[in-house]
Every structure is written in structure tokens, then in C-alpha cells.
Design an enzyme around this catalytic site. Structure first.
Site, PDB file in Angstrom:
ATOM      1  N   LYS A  13      -7.196   3.340  10.298  1.00  0.00           N
ATOM      2  CA  LYS A  13      -7.582   5.315  10.395  1.00  0.00           C
ATOM      3  C   LYS A  13      -9.469   4.649   9.649  1.00  0.00           C
ATOM      4  O   LYS A  13     -10.416   5.862   9.304  1.00  0.00           O
ATOM      5  CB  LYS A  13      -7.024   5.165   8.964  1.00  0.00           C
ATOM      6  CG  LYS A  13      -5.037   5.825   9.594  1.00  0.00           C
ATOM      7  CD  LYS A  13      -4.621   6.771   8.158  1.00  0.00           C
ATOM      8  CE  LYS A  13      -4.409   5.574   6.738  1.00  0.00           C
ATOM      9  NZ  LYS A  13      -3.226   4.349   7.066  1.00  0.00           N
ATOM     10  N   ARG A  88      -0.239  11.911   2.666  1.00  0.00           N
ATOM     11  CA  ARG A  88       0.985  11.190   2.569  1.00  0.00           C
ATOM     12  C   ARG A  88       2.254  11.168   2.601  1.00  0.00           C
ATOM     13  O   ARG A  88       3.249  10.169   2.368  1.00  0.00           O
ATOM     14  CB  ARG A  88       0.116  10.013   1.549  1.00  0.00           C
ATOM     15  CG  ARG A  88      -0.993   9.378   1.514  1.00  0.00           C
ATOM     16  CD  ARG A  88      -1.106   8.713   2.526  1.00  0.00           C
ATOM     17  NE  ARG A  88      -1.168   7.063   2.265  1.00  0.00           N
ATOM     18  CZ  ARG A  88      -1.901   6.473   2.134  1.00  0.00           C
ATOM     19  NH1 ARG A  88      -3.519   6.831   1.908  1.00  0.00           N
ATOM     20  NH2 ARG A  88      -2.154   4.674   1.230  1.00  0.00           N
ATOM     21  N   ARG A 127      -8.414  -8.411   6.634  1.00  0.00           N
ATOM     22  CA  ARG A 127      -9.971  -7.754   5.708  1.00  0.00           C
ATOM     23  C   ARG A 127      -9.613  -8.634   4.586  1.00  0.00           C
ATOM     24  O   ARG A 127     -10.585  -9.023   3.993  1.00  0.00           O
ATOM     25  CB  ARG A 127      -8.406  -6.591   5.141  1.00  0.00           C
ATOM     26  CG  ARG A 127      -9.047  -5.629   4.526  1.00  0.00           C
ATOM     27  CD  ARG A 127      -8.869  -4.417   4.785  1.00  0.00           C
ATOM     28  NE  ARG A 127      -7.942  -4.204   4.128  1.00  0.00           N
ATOM     29  CZ  ARG A 127      -6.828  -2.794   4.119  1.00  0.00           C
ATOM     30  NH1 ARG A 127      -7.352  -1.862   5.059  1.00  0.00           N
ATOM     31  NH2 ARG A 127      -5.185  -2.520   3.704  1.00  0.00           N
ATOM     32  N   ARG A 139      -9.401  -5.580  -2.869  1.00  0.00           N
ATOM     33  CA  ARG A 139      -8.497  -4.880  -3.286  1.00  0.00           C
ATOM     34  C   ARG A 139      -6.861  -4.830  -3.562  1.00  0.00           C
ATOM     35  O   ARG A 139      -6.493  -5.785  -3.491  1.00  0.00           O
ATOM     36  CB  ARG A 139      -7.897  -3.546  -2.232  1.00  0.00           C
ATOM     37  CG  ARG A 139      -8.888  -2.579  -1.487  1.00  0.00           C
ATOM     38  CD  ARG A 139      -8.472  -1.464  -0.557  1.00  0.00           C
ATOM     39  NE  ARG A 139      -7.411  -1.651  -0.458  1.00  0.00           N
ATOM     40  CZ  ARG A 139      -6.479   0.031   0.118  1.00  0.00           C
ATOM     41  NH1 ARG A 139      -7.460   0.526   0.323  1.00  0.00           N
ATOM     42  NH2 ARG A 139      -5.916   0.436   0.056  1.00  0.00           N
ATOM     43  N   ARG A 150       3.580  -0.715   0.355  1.00  0.00           N
ATOM     44  CA  ARG A 150       3.148   0.163   0.763  1.00  0.00           C
ATOM     45  C   ARG A 150       3.374   0.074   2.536  1.00  0.00           C
ATOM     46  O   ARG A 150       3.472   1.409   2.052  1.00  0.00           O
ATOM     47  CB  ARG A 150       1.304  -0.466   0.886  1.00  0.00           C
ATOM     48  CG  ARG A 150       0.861  -0.371  -0.140  1.00  0.00           C
ATOM     49  CD  ARG A 150      -0.600  -0.692  -0.528  1.00  0.00           C
ATOM     50  NE  ARG A 150      -1.534  -0.365   0.050  1.00  0.00           N
ATOM     51  CZ  ARG A 150      -2.610  -0.778   0.977  1.00  0.00           C
ATOM     52  NH1 ARG A 150      -2.680  -2.347   0.358  1.00  0.00           N
ATOM     53  NH2 ARG A 150      -3.328  -0.606   1.804  1.00  0.00           N
TER      54      ARG A 150
HETATM   55  P1  AMP Z   1      -5.586   3.984   0.695  1.00  0.00           P
HETATM   56  O1  AMP Z   1      -6.860   3.188   0.349  1.00  0.00           O
HETATM   57  O2  AMP Z   1      -5.804   5.081   1.754  1.00  0.00           O
HETATM   58  O3  AMP Z   1      -5.145   2.791   1.511  1.00  0.00           O
HETATM   59  O4  AMP Z   1      -4.928   4.178  -0.599  1.00  0.00           O
HETATM   60  C1  AMP Z   1      -4.896   3.294  -1.378  1.00  0.00           C
HETATM   61  C2  AMP Z   1      -4.056   3.807  -2.384  1.00  0.00           C
HETATM   62  O5  AMP Z   1      -4.352   5.015  -2.682  1.00  0.00           O
HETATM   63  C3  AMP Z   1      -2.474   4.243  -2.017  1.00  0.00           C
HETATM   64  O6  AMP Z   1      -1.330   3.024  -1.584  1.00  0.00           O
HETATM   65  C4  AMP Z   1      -1.556   5.253  -3.656  1.00  0.00           C
HETATM   66  O7  AMP Z   1      -1.702   4.189  -4.202  1.00  0.00           O
HETATM   67  C5  AMP Z   1      -3.478   6.322  -3.014  1.00  0.00           C
HETATM   68  N1  AMP Z   1      -3.286   7.191  -2.170  1.00  0.00           N
HETATM   69  C6  AMP Z   1      -4.816   7.308  -1.516  1.00  0.00           C
HETATM   70  N2  AMP Z   1      -4.134   8.374  -1.071  1.00  0.00           N
HETATM   71  C7  AMP Z   1      -3.186   9.235  -1.540  1.00  0.00           C
HETATM   72  C8  AMP Z   1      -2.178  10.403  -0.961  1.00  0.00           C
HETATM   73  N3  AMP Z   1      -3.064  11.276  -0.182  1.00  0.00           N
HETATM   74  N4  AMP Z   1      -1.153  10.901  -1.775  1.00  0.00           N
HETATM   75  C9  AMP Z   1      -0.983   9.819  -2.653  1.00  0.00           C
HETATM   76  N5  AMP Z   1      -1.460   8.783  -2.859  1.00  0.00           N
HETATM   77  C10 AMP Z   1      -2.344   8.099  -2.719  1.00  0.00           C
END
Ligand code: AMP
Length: 210
Positions: A13, A88, A127, A139, A150
Site C-alpha cells: 500500500k 481498518r 523490508r 519498525r 497483524r
Molecule cells: P501501518 O503503518 O499502516 O502498518 O500501521 C502500523 C500500526 O499502526 C498498525 O498495526 C496499528 O497498530 C496502527 N494503525 C495504523 N492505522 C490504523 C487504523 N486506521 N486503525 C487502527 N490502528 C491503526
């Protein structure tokens, strides 16, 4: 154009969003990036969400509502924006639909990047290797155990968005298994299809005459 990028962690994404930022001149709104910035700044929001993110859970819908509604009201979002991993749960999707409807706006298309589980695992490993080679911090949630969590969270809480947007006829499925360029081409084809569908039909020659 208001777009949503949907897909499991590691589906690509962020990579596709970065490309769309350049080609469509609209900003990328990644709630993951916003939350990581909050953690790095040591803000109270950052302190609240760090442990949740580190264990691979979702932060609360209320927190997401606050940061997304504030961000989409900023002037650079007037022409449109890309929600990258920012929707999400179905509750978040309903909240964004409501916020946009108030501003007489709506989501144009939802791109679902489909990638199988073994490929997701390989991408995680890449990654991590790339970050280590470039001496960037890895990360904390990019380790095999949390990554697995996740994926489970995605299946349980985010995948229900697929029928949600399908019922709104906004979902475009894109094969996310190819190279970055192949996926980008498929995303463009899906989006241009979405735009054609929305644009009013030109009258045909015979109709135009009458
Ligand atoms: P990402 O960078 O998009 O993979 O997001 C990393 C983490 O941030 C996720 O595993 C969640 O803990 C949190 N997170 C990011 N976006 C959301 C969202 N829209 N709703 C809930 N948690 C989020």
C-alpha cells in the site's frame, strides 16, 4: 480524487501510495506514519498508542477518527487524498463516509491489493533486510511474531471492509503479486476504469442530433 488503499500488512500500500502521490498530485494519508510520528515526538497520543502498535493491535477507532478528520480538513486535501492503511475497521469506514458526506464529498474508489501469505512473509523479510542494510531503524512491529498478529488482525477486523465497499460498488481488486511497476499499471487501469464509470456518458452521434 479520494482513494482508499486496502490490503494486508506488506501488500504494498505504501509503495503504491507514494507513486500515486506523484502521478495524481494528491497527498498520502498514512495513519501508521502519523502515529509513528506521534510516538517519535513523545506526545501524549504517542505514549497512548505505542504499546498497542508494538504488539500489532489496532489503536481505537476514536483516536483514528480524531486524526483522520483533522487531517482531511487541511487545505492540501481539497483536491483529494489517498488513505493508506487509514481505514481498518467498518466503524472507521462509516465514520469517514459520514465526515465526507458532511463536506459533500465521497470516496471515489477503493483499491484492494491482493497478495498471498507466503509473499507477505517474504516482503517482511526484505523490508527488514533493507532497513538493516541502510542502517535505518527496523519498525518494532516488523518482527515475524508481531507480523503474524497483524495479519490475524487484518483478517478479523479489516477484511470485513471488502464486502462493505463491494456493496457500495467502489471496490477494485488488483493483483498485488507482480513487480512494483506491474502493480502500478494495474492500479492505474482500475482507477481509470473507476473514473470512466463516474464520468457522465457523452451522447452518441444519433442522440446528439435530435
Ligand atoms: P501501518 O503503518 O499502516 O502498518 O500501521 C502500523 C500500526 O499502526 C498498525 O498495526 C496499528 O497498530 C496502527 N494503525 C495504523 N492505522 C490504523 C487504523 N486506521 N486503525 C487502527 N490502528 C491503526
Amino acid at each position: 480524487m479520494i482513494l482508499i488503499l486496502l490490503g494486508a500488512p506488506g501488500a504494498g500500500k505504501g509503495t503504491q501510495a507514494e507513486r500515486l502521490v506523484k502521478s495524481r498530485s494528491i497527498p498520502q494519508l498514512s495513519t501508521g506514519d502519523m502515529l509513528r510520528a506521534a510516538i517519535a515526538s513523545g506526545s501524549s497520543l504517542g505514549k497512548k498508542v505505542k504499546a498497542i502498535m508494538d504488539r500489532g493491535d489496532l489503536v481505537s477507532d476514536a483516536v483514528i477518527e480524531e486524526i483522520v478528520t483533522a487531517r482531511i480538513a487541511e487545505p492540501d486535501c481539497e483536491k483529494g487524498f489517498i488513505l493508506d492503511g487509514a481505514v481498518r475497521t467498518v466503524i472507521q469506514a462509516e465514520m469517514i463516509d459520514r465526515a465526507l458526506a458532511k463536506a459533500k464529498r465521497a470516496i471515489d474508489a477503493v483499491i484492494l491489493l491482493e497478495v498471498d501469505e507466503p509473499a507477505l512473509q517474504r516482503r517482511l523479510a526484505n523490508r527488514v533486510n533493507e532497513a538493516q542494510a541502510a542502517k535505518r531503524t527496523v519498525r518494532p512491529d516488523d518482527n515475524p511474531e508481531t507480523f503474524k498478529k497483524r495479519q490475524e488482525v487484518y483478517r478479523a477486523q479489516t477484511a470485513p471492509l471488502i464486502p462493505y465497499y463491494e456493496s457500495q460498488e467502489k471496490l477494485k481488486r488488483v493483483n498485488g503479486m507482480g513487480t512494483v511497476l506491474e502493480v502500478a499499471t494495474a492500479v492505474d487501469a482500475a482507477l481509470d476504469g473507476a473514473r470512466e464509470k463516474k464520468a457522465p456518458k457523452k451522447p452518441r452521434q444519433s442522440e446528439a442530433k435530435s
